[in-house]
Design a protein around this motif. Structure first.
Motif, PDB file in Angstrom:
ATOM      1  N   PHE A 190      30.877  36.561  71.907  1.00 26.12           N
ATOM      2  CA  PHE A 190      31.378  37.869  72.371  1.00 26.12           C
ATOM      3  C   PHE A 190      30.650  38.169  73.659  1.00 26.12           C
ATOM      4  O   PHE A 190      29.495  38.599  73.622  1.00 26.12           O
ATOM      5  CB  PHE A 190      31.107  38.971  71.343  1.00 26.12           C
ATOM      6  CG  PHE A 190      31.781  38.748  70.017  1.00 26.12           C
ATOM      7  CD1 PHE A 190      33.156  38.839  69.908  1.00 26.12           C
ATOM      8  CD2 PHE A 190      31.045  38.447  68.884  1.00 26.12           C
ATOM      9  CE1 PHE A 190      33.786  38.633  68.698  1.00 26.12           C
ATOM     10  CE2 PHE A 190      31.668  38.243  67.666  1.00 26.12           C
ATOM     11  CZ  PHE A 190      33.040  38.337  67.575  1.00 26.12           C
TER      12      PHE A 190
ATOM     13  N   SER B  36      22.977  40.061  56.541  1.00 25.98           N
ATOM     14  CA  SER B  36      23.940  40.878  57.271  1.00 25.98           C
ATOM     15  C   SER B  36      23.890  40.575  58.766  1.00 25.98           C
ATOM     16  O   SER B  36      22.814  40.443  59.339  1.00 25.98           O
ATOM     17  CB  SER B  36      23.624  42.355  57.024  1.00 25.98           C
ATOM     18  OG  SER B  36      24.547  43.150  57.697  1.00 25.98           O
ATOM     19  N   GLY B  37      25.045  40.451  59.377  1.00 28.79           N
ATOM     20  CA  GLY B  37      25.110  40.259  60.819  1.00 28.79           C
ATOM     21  C   GLY B  37      24.909  38.828  61.272  1.00 28.79           C
ATOM     22  O   GLY B  37      24.764  38.571  62.456  1.00 28.79           O
ATOM     23  N   CYS B  38      24.932  37.873  60.352  1.00 27.86           N
ATOM     24  CA  CYS B  38      24.660  36.497  60.756  1.00 27.86           C
ATOM     25  C   CYS B  38      25.924  35.780  61.229  1.00 27.86           C
ATOM     26  O   CYS B  38      25.867  34.651  61.687  1.00 27.86           O
ATOM     27  CB  CYS B  38      24.018  35.723  59.627  1.00 27.86           C
ATOM     28  SG  CYS B  38      25.138  35.381  58.266  1.00 27.86           S
ATOM     29  N   GLY B  39      27.091  36.413  61.105  1.00 29.93           N
ATOM     30  CA  GLY B  39      28.303  35.800  61.638  1.00 29.93           C
ATOM     31  C   GLY B  39      29.278  35.310  60.578  1.00 29.93           C
ATOM     32  O   GLY B  39      30.219  34.585  60.893  1.00 29.93           O
ATOM     33  N   LYS B  40      29.096  35.717  59.339  1.00 27.61           N
ATOM     34  CA  LYS B  40      29.975  35.249  58.261  1.00 27.61           C
ATOM     35  C   LYS B  40      31.403  35.755  58.458  1.00 27.61           C
ATOM     36  O   LYS B  40      32.368  34.973  58.454  1.00 27.61           O
ATOM     37  CB  LYS B  40      29.459  35.758  56.897  1.00 27.61           C
ATOM     38  CG  LYS B  40      28.004  35.413  56.626  1.00 27.61           C
ATOM     39  CD  LYS B  40      27.569  35.909  55.265  1.00 27.61           C
ATOM     40  CE  LYS B  40      27.595  37.415  55.088  1.00 27.61           C
ATOM     41  NZ  LYS B  40      26.564  38.117  55.837  1.00 27.61           N
ATOM     42  N   THR B  41      31.536  37.059  58.650  1.00 30.05           N
ATOM     43  CA  THR B  41      32.865  37.629  58.843  1.00 30.05           C
ATOM     44  C   THR B  41      33.527  37.020  60.070  1.00 30.05           C
ATOM     45  O   THR B  41      34.732  36.749  60.073  1.00 30.05           O
ATOM     46  CB  THR B  41      32.759  39.154  58.988  1.00 30.05           C
ATOM     47  OG1 THR B  41      32.182  39.677  57.803  1.00 30.05           O
ATOM     48  CG2 THR B  41      34.118  39.778  59.204  1.00 30.05           C
ATOM     49  N   THR B  42      32.735  36.808  61.108  1.00 31.30           N
ATOM     50  CA  THR B  42      33.274  36.244  62.337  1.00 31.30           C
ATOM     51  C   THR B  42      33.916  34.876  62.077  1.00 31.30           C
ATOM     52  O   THR B  42      35.017  34.592  62.557  1.00 31.30           O
ATOM     53  CB  THR B  42      32.146  36.119  63.373  1.00 31.30           C
ATOM     54  OG1 THR B  42      31.543  37.400  63.528  1.00 31.30           O
ATOM     55  CG2 THR B  42      32.671  35.648  64.702  1.00 31.30           C
TER      56      THR B  42
ATOM     57  N   GLU C 126      33.181  39.230  51.179  1.00 27.25           N
ATOM     58  CA  GLU C 126      32.343  40.079  50.335  1.00 27.25           C
ATOM     59  C   GLU C 126      33.167  41.039  49.486  1.00 27.25           C
ATOM     60  O   GLU C 126      32.960  42.247  49.515  1.00 27.25           O
ATOM     61  CB  GLU C 126      31.370  40.906  51.193  1.00 27.25           C
ATOM     62  CG  GLU C 126      30.519  40.022  52.078  1.00 27.25           C
ATOM     63  CD  GLU C 126      29.278  40.739  52.569  1.00 27.25           C
ATOM     64  OE1 GLU C 126      28.713  41.537  51.819  1.00 27.25           O
ATOM     65  OE2 GLU C 126      28.887  40.475  53.711  1.00 27.25           O
TER      66      GLU C 126
END
Ligand SMILES: Nc1ncnc2c1ncn2[C@@H]1O[C@H](COP(=O)(O)OP(=O)(O)OP(=O)(O)O)[C@@H](O)[C@H]1O
Ligand SMILES: [Mg+2]
Lengths: 370, 431
Positions: free
Chosen positions: A16, A41-47, A162
């Motif tokens: 990004f 949290s925030g490590c890029g899983k959803t991405t 999740e």
């Protein structure tokens, strides 16, 4: 549909602007597998999941689904269905309309859709609830509707972001077994995202552990727990006592580590670093609380630790004993409850030992709690 | 403590009263004037209750024509503005984040530009286009309705956009993504998921657009050409003097506004009530049941009263005939006029008498029967120092002479140029 549509991420980068959200991901997910991404949290899983479902394009690298390159294909052209972190049920539609939305947009008739909705409602154990609105369901019920809606689209790959994080513990445990059962039943590939390591370990065939956009290790649950490949994985998955120091000597897959406060200790070298760890390297040694025992005095001196009990707590299946070693080194030991009435009072001096096979030596690295 | 809190409460009550008087007073007064038979909108003197101004209103060709034009313009403005506003708002959510602020400023600018400027520029712009295209002077580009709709839409679509932006902020983009993920095309996702969510906002934007178009004057003045709207007609009427038929129109508009506001209030309260009672959301849309309709819903009661009042008023207007009362009033007026004339004559006579019997009070006891001459100050003689002495039975009728002293105006001699000169004169001397 057919059991066996795999997903491959080949050298995938996602940026990004200047921020690298995912760095050089190489993942091979076999068809019909229950695969989890685990990370803080925030490590890029959803991405990663959004890239697989087609909501964003990788900056570099490829995504293959069933061997086909997905570049240039939108989310509505991919054989995936995503269950969103917040479920994203359509609030103005009835449950049965929600479930069969994928058929509606393809022009299926009402009777056909209602029949399919009834079948799926049966499967998720909500028969006869099709005429309610999403706001009239409980959290767990919504959860199941979201699963049914995704399954109705007959995807080859089901992506779950999740989905259980909003549920209470009991329901979460129940849904875990239910999800696993559904996956066995329909036989499609599940890609599951979680930051709950218990969830990942209990459900998955394979787990990828992520840290700040980098995948540290991909392995089965037992290997992740017993044979971590980095200090981060060792500290993120489950509990671990950490001893820092330098490698003193190496022989036959074992390393002796000169720890800063507890003296020389022996440990098995993790599989991933067997060939790279050298004497003189900064290293860390990890021992799980349940791998520590009270010494029977026959143990070798390099697997023995002196410590004093600080306090202890009874947890049902185990006693947790919190100790201090030399120079105030804090440790935790977990002893299985075998029915004896032992009490570990504060101030009691103990000698602990461990099986060197259950201790892991790894190069020094960033820990999860830091 | 207690007295203090009551004091605060009384103060608050007074403040609220003043506040609402300020807000609603003019409307109420205007509403009342619609029912007074006086030919100028006025509350006092009250003459006779009448409904004739409504008749005048409904027979006024120009007002009715203006109303018709206003509705036509409003209708097209609503369609155009809602469409443009929706497109603008959707664009705002899609646009590159870095230029979002700039885009927002540009699209909101028409609200900040004076309507007059918009009117003139609309006129000039389409006139130029007309010339460029080589159309004749009476082409549709010079049509009043066309120009007015465009002129209104330039800024009303910005209002609409604000409404949509507010609603879109609560929209979960995940819903559109979910639809796409389930195989919907972008058009399907918009039509089946996002548009239903925006529907309430479409309603509010349409109402807002219509009202803004309906009440607009300053843009319309430049664009209406041969199609004057209601506001234009009203303004032209006022120039030639007004009669209470305008009050009647205002009264009708206020009543309609109150009615729709009440209906809206009843509906929202009903939904809230149902949800508060734990009813499923689906049940809120359910049927209409009388006792339930009123239960705990004061707005519903007010609405019912309001409708009853309106029906009663219309019924009365059908049977009520103000003519007899008017005739009586006319008679009374005549009688009063007569009385006044007589009084005047008597006064003149008394003056004459006074001149003859200057000085001694021939009527003795001081209860002078001499009619008092009309005082020249607006407050009668209350400020006359002679009056401060109370009613002394033996006092001489001084007041008879006072008004005759010259230059005793309302403000004494302050405005007398002569006195002004003397004061400044002394001032100069002292310097
Ligand atoms: N659209 C975006 N623009 C810029 N940065 C983004 C964007 N989406 C995600 N990020 C960043 O990418 C990183 C990874 O985000 P991601 O949503 O994948 O986290 P996650 O692992 O799913 O976390 P969580 O467990 O909290 O859901 C975060 O640091 C986030 O700030
Ligand atoms: Mg996430």
């Amino acid at each position: 549909m057919s059991a066996g549509v795999g997903v491959d991420l080949q050298n995938m980068w996602i940026k990004f602007g200047d921020f690298v959200a995912v760095r050089e991901a190489n993942v091979n997910i076999k068809g019909g597998e229950f695969f989890s991404f685990l990370g803080p949290s925030g490590c890029g899983k959803t991405t990663i999941l959004r890239a697989v479902s087609g909501f964003l394009d990788p900056s570099d690298g490829k995504i293959l689904i069933g061997g086909n390159d997905m570049a240039g294909k939108g989310p509505n052209e991919r054989p995936t269905a995503l269950i969103f972190q917040n479920l994203a049920l359509f609030p103005l539609m009835k449950i049965w309309e929600n479930i069969t939305f994928s058929m509606e947009v393809k022009g299926a008739g009402k009777a056909e859709r209602q029949k399919r909705a009834d079948e799926l409602l049966e499967m998720i154990a909500l028969p006869g609830q099709g005429d309610k609105l999403p706001s009239e369901l409980s959290g767990g019920q919504k959860q199941r509707v979201a699963i049914a809606r995704a399954l109705c689209a007959q995807p080859d790959v089901l992506l779950l972001d999740e989905p259980l994080s909003a549920l209470d513990l009991k329901l979460r445990q129940h849904m875990r077994t239910e999800l696993r059962a559904i996956q066995k039943q329909v036989g499609i590939t599940f890609i599951y995202i979680t930051h709950d390591q218990g969830e990942a370990l209990t459900m998955s065939d394979s787990v990828a552990v992520m840290k700040a956009g980098v995948i540290d290790q991909i392995a089965g649950g037992k290997a992740i727990y017993d044979d971590p490949s980095t200090a981060f994985v060792a500290s993120f998955v489950g509990e671990n006592n950490v001893f820092r120091g330098k490698v003193k000597s190496i022989s036959k897959g074992y390393a002796v580590i000169d720890t800063n406060r507890t003296g020389a200790l022996r440990a098995r070298m993790a599989t991933a670093v067997k060939d790279t760890l050298k004497p003189g390297d900064d290293a860390m040694m990890f021992i799980r609380p349940e791998a520590l025992n009270i010494s029977d005095k026959k143990a070798r001196s390099d697997t023995r630790i002196k410590a004093v009990v600080q306090h202890s707590e009874f947890e049902g299946q185990a006693y947790n004993v919190f100790l201090k070693g030399s120079e105030d080194k804090e440790m935790k030991m977990s002893l299985a409850n075998r029915g004896e009435t032992r009490l570990y009072d504060a101030g009691l001096p103990l000698i602990l030992d461990y099986d060197a096979d259950r201790a892991v030596a790894l190069p020094a690295g960033e820990l999860a709690s830091e | 403590m207690k007295t203090e809190s009551t004091l605060i409460r009384v103060g608050l009550a007074i403040y609220l009263l003043m506040f609402f008087t300020y807000l609603l007073g003019p409307l109420i007064l205007m509403g009342i004037t619609a029912f007074n038979s006086a030919s100028f909108p006025q509350v006092t003197p009250w003459e006779v209750l009448t409904f004739e101004w409504f008749h005048v209103l409904f027979n006024d060709k120009r007002i009715l024509n203006g109303l018709k034009n206003s509705f036509i313009v409003g209708f097209f403005t609503v369609i155009l503005s809602v469409a443009i506003g929706l497109a603008g708002a959707l664009m705002l959510t899609q646009i590159w984040p870095r230029i979002r602020a700039t885009y927002y400023t540009i699209i909101i600018a028409p609200i900040l530009i004076p309507g007059v400027v918009l009117g003139i520029s609309t006129l000039v712009f389409w006139d130029r286009i007309n010339v460029m295209l080589g159309f004749s002077d009476d082409s549709f580009l010079h049509n009043g309705i066309f120009l007015t709709v465009l002129g209104h839409s330039t800024f009303i679509s910005s209002y609409c956009m604000l409404v949509f932006v507010a609603r879109l902020q609560r929209y979960d983009v995940g819903l559109t993504e979910a639809a796409l993920d389930l195989g919907a095309t972008h058009v399907q996702a918009f039509r089946k998921i996002q548009l239903p969510f925006l529907m309430p906002a479409v309603g509010s934007a349409a109402v807002l657009a219509f009202l803004a178009s309906f009440e607009n004057y300053n843009t319309t003045t430049f664009t209406f050409q041969k199609y004057p709207t209601l506001t234009i007609e009203l303004a032209q009427k006022v120039r030639y003097g007004i009669n209470p038929s305008i009050s009647a129109l205002a009264f009708i508009i206020v009543c309609l506004t109150v009615f729709f506001a009440l209906v809206h209030e009843v509906r929202t309260r009903r939904a809230q009530l149902a949800i508060a009672n734990g009813a499923p959301v689906g049940a809120v849309k359910g049927g209409f049941e009388m006792p339930k309709f009123f239960a705990g819903n004061p707005a519903a009661a007010v609405l019912a009263l309001f409708i009853a009042g309106a029906v009663a008023t219309i019924a009365i207007s059908q049977v009520y005939d103000p003519e007899p009362a008017k005739a009586i009033l006319l008679k009374e007026k005549r009688a009063e006029q007569k009385k006044r004339i007589e009084a005047l004559q008597e006064r003149l006579r008394a003056k004459r008498l006074q001149k003859q019997f200057k000085g001694p009070d021939i009527f003795g006891s001081g209860q002078s029967k001499v009619p008092q001459p009309p005082s020249k100050t607006p407050f009668g003689n209350v400020f006359d120092p002679g009056n401060l002495g109370g009613t002394d039975p033996n006092a001489k009728p001084k007041d008879a002479k006072t008004p005759e002293s010259p230059g005793k105006g309302t403000f004494g001699d302050v405005f007398n140029p002569g006195s002004l000169e003397t004061t400044t004169g002394t001032g100069d001397d002292k310097q």
